[in-house]
Scaffold this active site. Structure first.
Site, PDB file in Angstrom:
ATOM      1  N   LYS A   2       0.847  -1.198   0.000  1.00 41.81           N
ATOM      2  CA  LYS A   2       0.000   0.000   0.000  1.00 41.81           C
ATOM      3  C   LYS A   2       0.883   1.249   0.000  1.00 41.81           C
ATOM      4  CE  LYS A   2      -3.951   1.983   2.580  1.00 41.81           C
ATOM      5  NZ  LYS A   2      -4.818   1.866   3.769  1.00 41.81           N
ATOM      6  N   SER A  13      -9.943   2.309   2.846  1.00 42.11           N
ATOM      7  CA  SER A  13      -8.959   2.986   2.025  1.00 42.11           C
ATOM      8  C   SER A  13      -7.996   2.056   1.308  1.00 42.11           C
ATOM      9  CB  SER A  13      -8.147   3.950   2.886  1.00 42.11           C
ATOM     10  OG  SER A  13      -7.328   3.235   3.795  1.00 42.11           O
ATOM     11  N   SER A  28     -10.364   0.097   7.134  1.00 37.63           N
ATOM     12  CA  SER A  28      -9.732   0.220   5.816  1.00 37.63           C
ATOM     13  C   SER A  28      -9.117  -1.057   5.269  1.00 37.63           C
ATOM     14  CB  SER A  28      -8.664   1.312   5.839  1.00 37.63           C
ATOM     15  OG  SER A  28      -9.258   2.580   5.748  1.00 37.63           O
TER      16      SER A  28
END
Lengths: 502, 495
Positions: free
Chosen positions: B78, B158, B182
């Site tokens: 990420k 997210s 998330s």
């Protein structure tokens, strides 16, 4: 506890156009903790390094960087608290004080607003005229220092040096117990002295390692006593905070200037606004730092990157057990153990190195004599050449040797001064020098008598005069000393002169 | 072997050890899949050189019989994780071009475990969002579509890039971070497994901070077993993060027995929300039945302060974020606005931050600034902190009463369409986190397991919440649920 009693100093009174006014002062002293690394990073704290060379990723607030507490800084704060006879909070916590400035990379300062590590303490502030005041400490907390913004290197640009960013400061907050500019200076001097004894702050004001924010207000005579009785601040005037001063002289000037400004406002029927101000020593005035609209809202909240700081009583006790003797105790001991005057004891304990030097000289010797020699001869001589006690060419053992020779009547006081000069400039063992250079005192009364007889025989007129006026005996003593090269024992000479001149 | 990119971590690991394939082959398969999947916009910085170099090194180690736990397994990282020398911009324009000089602890641990980084994954800007629509790189498009529709759907957020990449087999697994859901919400939306470990299990050092007291990294994988393997590699004490726990990391994979006989599973009544779709209700009931069939004891429990969790979260998280994001000021790195004559430092801050931050980030910074400001602090921030304490206590009481894990839906709905919420009240978007934020507020481990499809063929997930530090036990319960649910659906390839 110390068993010293002092008169309280009189508060500073300034006469306004209508009234006399008294001053009320509280201080926030920022002391840089002596440590190798910063409060939350491993970067060096060394002063004077190349700009931006002592900066870690944490100090520069790079993305994802996290603070980790430097245990030694905590120890230093605890040590300082203990030195100020303060409560140590075994549970404390860090908060963020948020504001934007280029020399504050994180956009917040990590500090301790809600739960400081040190609670209430006290400092005995002596004024040197025999008066003293116990100033209460409200709290001490740890926080990060900011970097340095430089605005005068380029007409269009500002520069930032982050070397100081994140260095550990202790903010020492006093109660409004200080009553005049001299007391304010004496308070800082005392804090500095204690921290230097403790080794927790070098007290270097010039480098900014010790700075103060000074809160000043004015009140009518009598009002302050009501405040002290009730601890109700409404008896006092509105205070203004003069920020960031690192000179004793300017602090005193600023307090007086600010007090006069407030008096003028109040006597003209106005109201003092609570605000932060800066002192401009060139213009001799204080001025407002920011308008109300610009006032900061620091949005303090607990720093979620750091767990509460929990320390153990045993750890604190261990620090306490290893504290050095502090100035007040040392001074009391010098007075009691060596019979020194308050003044001499103060001079000798003013800094930790002098006190240590004296302690070594006085050990097992006549303390008063030792104090006399350290203060008058050694300090005087060092001062002449701008030397510090730490680079004295005469060691405590050497000075002690000189004092031993005096005490055993081996040399006279006068010769001792010559001997001191020799040791100071050439070095060497005092006893050996005295032996080698024949500086020993003559106590042989036969030799002294012969010399005296010769002088009496050569000066019949003086003898006659002296018989009428006994004060002239001193002339004969002097002549004998001269004839013996100063080595005659003055006591023996005096006795013989008195006897011969009848 | 073909379609190597479709393997999970455990399968690929075993194949590598048996010599059936090589890390280079696996890596090349993934790189090829990534290059063919630009339409998903999941990988935003590809690092094929680093990947192949690490793959070669991994193959050497495997041959030498010196293979650590994830040796040679290609994963995505990420964008919130700082990776040395590789763009790490938290999907924000304010960090455009930022290449850190350091590697986050978690991504370094993955390197140390022998894994192969394929590149950086898209996400919501600064991890603020539930649909991956706030990214400066643009939306991530879910590989999933509704039956008979080509409407673009959100992968959730997210960690939307991570979820999409794992679901579309662009990598074997990916890292995510979870502040309010998330990891678990995008996992539920994409039919993947995502675990948020106990707060303090993974180091936050080197991960761009959103809300420090809530942020935790975790794996996003194709199976519970893979989650166990990868979490073990990511977890562990880090002296550089004061909030990381000094606890040993157990062998999570070894704890996957599938035996949950006698385990007490709590079903919290407060999670049965008004207006909850019947499909979610049914899924939850099915999951409950599956666990019961596997031998668990089902108990009704109450977590009375649940309804205050979302408001408390949306005070605490923005408050911390407003302070954490203050460092993006244009002074030292990242974006700095071009200034006009006469502009001073205030203008530099204002312009830089106005240009660098997207709207959702700006909204949260403003909300956070507001709730911390003088006069409002007690009413908002302190009250939210008290709520947080109560929520934590709700869970403690339940666990003290003998409950081993709590079963809830992961999300209140299946994935929605990109753009569908654009004009909605932001609170509508925040409602996505309603089942997940409590877990962050209480610092507990939570895992999302795919458990079924909705009527339109979209995946739905169930969440299991465990006792603090008992991820092993939680993973085992999730493993049992996974076995029972038998979820095998994959998105049809349209990209």
């Amino acid at each position: 506890m110390l068993d010293l009693t002092y008169e309280l100093p009189k508060p500073k009174v300034i006469s306004g156009a209508k009234h006399d006014w008294e001053l009320v002062i509280g201080m926030e002293v920022h002391a840089q903790v002596s440590s190798n690394a910063k409060l939350f990073s491993g970067a060096s704290t060394q002063f004077g390094a190349e700009p931006n060379s002592n900066v870690s990723f944490v100090d520069a607030a790079m993305p994802g960087m996290l603070p980790v507490i430097n245990e030694y800084c905590v120890e230093q704060a605890v040590r300082t608290g203990l030195g100020l006879k303060a409560d140590i909070n075994l549970w404390s916590a860090f908060d963020r004080k948020n504001y934007f400035y280029p020399d504050l990379p994180q956009g917040y300062q990590i500090s301790q607003l809600y739960h400081p590590i040190v609670g209430e303490g006290e400092v005995l502030v002596e004024l040197g005229d025999g008066t003293a005041r116990m100033v209460r400490i409200e709290r001490i907390h740890m926080e990060q220092d900011a970097g340095k913004s430089i605005h005068d290197m380029d007409p269009n640009m500002s520069f930032v040096d982050l070397n100081r960013t994140g260095v550990c400061l202790m903010e020492i907050v006093s109660r409004p117990d200080i009553r005049g500019p001299e007391e304010a200076a004496a308070y800082i001097a005392k804090l500095r002295q204690i921290m230097r004894y403790l080794g927790t702050c070098d007290g270097n004001m010039q480098n900014g390692n010790l700075r103060a924010d000074v809160n000043v207000s004015i009140c009518l005579p009598g009002a302050y006593e009501k405040y002290q009785e009730t601890q109700d601040f409404s008896h006092l005037g509105t205070r203004c905070e003069i920020k960031n001063m690192n000179s004793m002289r300017f602090i005193q000037q600023a307090i007086e200037v600010e007090a006069r400004r407030q008096i003028a406002i109040v006597e003209a029927g106005g109201k003092v606004e609570q605000e932060t101000r800066l002192y401009d020593p060139d213009k001799g005035e204080t001025r407002s730092m920011r308008s109300k609209e610009e006032a900061h809202d620091y949005r303090y909240f607990p720093d979620p990157d750091l767990l509460p700081l929990e320390i153990e009583q045993g750890w604190v006790d261990n620090i306490k057990a290893n504290l050095p003797e502090l100035p007040d105790e040392k001074k009391a001991r010098f007075i009691e153990e060596f019979g020194l005057t308050d003044y001499d004891a103060s001079v000798l304990t003013a800094d930790v190195e002098s006190a240590a030097y004296f302690d070594e000289v006085a050990k097992g010797r006549n303390g008063k004599l030792a104090a006399n020699w350290v203060i008058n001869e050694l300090f005087g001589r060092l001062k002449k050449e701008d030397h510090e006690i730490t680079d004295s060419p005469v060691s405590p053992a050497q000075l002690g040797g000189i004092i031993d020779l005096i005490s055993s009547d081996a040399i006279s006081g006068k010769i001792a001064k010559d001997l001191f000069e020799i040791v100071y400039t050439e070095g060497g063992d005092p006893a050996e020098i005295v032996e080698a250079r024949g500086m020993k005192q003559v106590t042989d009364t036969g030799a002294i008598e012969a010399a005296l007889d010769e002088i009496i025989a050569a000066n019949p007129a003086q003898v006659e005069k002296a018989k009428v006026n006994p004060k002239l005996a001193g002339w004969f003593v002097g002549q004998v000393m001269k004839a013996t090269g100063g080595k005659a024992n003055p006591k023996a000479v005096n006795e013989l002169v008195a006897k011969k001149l009848g | 072997m073909s379609d190597l990119n479709k393997l999970g971590l455990a399968e690929a690991r075993d194949a590598l050890r048996k010599g059936d394939t090589t890390s280079v082959e696996l890596t090349e398969a993934c790189l090829k899949a990534i290059d063919a999947a630009d339409a998903l916009n999941a990988f935003v910085h590809k690092t094929p050189e680093i990947a192949l170099e690490r793959a070669k090194a991994a193959d050497t180690r495997i041959k030498a019989g010196d293979a650590p736990s994830m040796c040679g397994l290609p994963v995505g990282i990420k964008d919130l994780f700082c990776t040395k020398g590789v763009d790490s911009q938290a999907a924000s324009n304010i960090l455009k071009g930022f290449k850190p000089e350091y590697e986050s602890t978690v991504s370094q641990k993955l390197v140390d475990a022998g894994s192969v980084m394929l590149g950086k994954l898209n996400m919501d800007e600064f991890a603020m969002g539930s649909s991956n629509e706030t990214s400066a790189y643009g939306d991530v498009v879910s590989p999933w579509r509704r039956d008979g529709s080509d409407a673009k759907l959100t992968p959730g957020g997210s960690s939307g890039g991570s979820a999409a990449a794992v679901a579309a087999d662009l990598c074997l697994a990916a890292t995510g971070t979870d502040t309010g859901g998330s990891i678990r919400q995008p996992a539920a939306f994409t039919g993947t497994v995502g675990i948020k470990p106990t707060y303090g299990r993974c180091s936050r050092w080197g991960i761009v901070a959103f809300a420090s007291s809530l942020d935790q990294a975790g794996p996003m994988t194709k199976s519970v077993r893979d989650a166990a393997i990868m979490l073990e590699a990511m977890a562990g004490h880090d002296p550089k993060d004061s909030t990381s726990a000094d606890l040993a990391v157990p062998d999570f994979e070894a704890m996957l027995t599938g035996d949950i006989k006698g385990k007490k599973i709590g079903i919290p009544k407060e999670y049965r929300m008004e207006g909850m779709p019947a499909e979610i209700e049914n899924l939850w009931a099915d999951g409950t039945a599956m666990l019961k069939d596997a031998g668990a004891e089902i108990v009704d429990i109450s977590l009375p302060h649940t309804k205050y969790a979302l408001p408390a979260y949306y005070v605490i998280a923005p408050a911390e974020a407003s302070s954490n994001l203050a460092r993006y000021d244009g002074v030292r790195y990242g974006h700095r606005a071009t200034l006009e004559a006469g502009d001073g430092i205030t203008e530099m801050y204002e312009k830089t931050r106005a240009q660098g931050f997207g709207h959702e980030v700006q909204r949260r910074v403003m909300v956070g600034t507001y709730v911390l400001s003088a006069g409002f602090y007690d009413a908002y921030y302190n009250r939210a902190r008290r709520v947080r304490t109560l929520i934590k206590k709700d869970f403690e009481d339940v666990f003290a009463a003998g409950v081993d894990a709590i079963l809830t839906p992961a999300t209140p709905s299946a994935a929605f369409g990109l753009g569908e919420m654009t004009d909605a009240d932001p609170v509508q978007m925040y409602l996505n986190d309603v089942f997940t934020v409590t877990v962050n507020l209480a610092g507990l481990p939570g895992i999302s397991v795919p458990a079924g499809l909705d009527a339109q063929g979209l995946p739905l997930g169930l969440q299991l919440i465990g006792r603090p530090w008992e991820e092993g036990d939680l993973l085992n319960t999730a493993y049992a649920l996974e076995q029972a649910a038998g979820f095998v659906a994959k998105p049809g390839k349209w990209w």
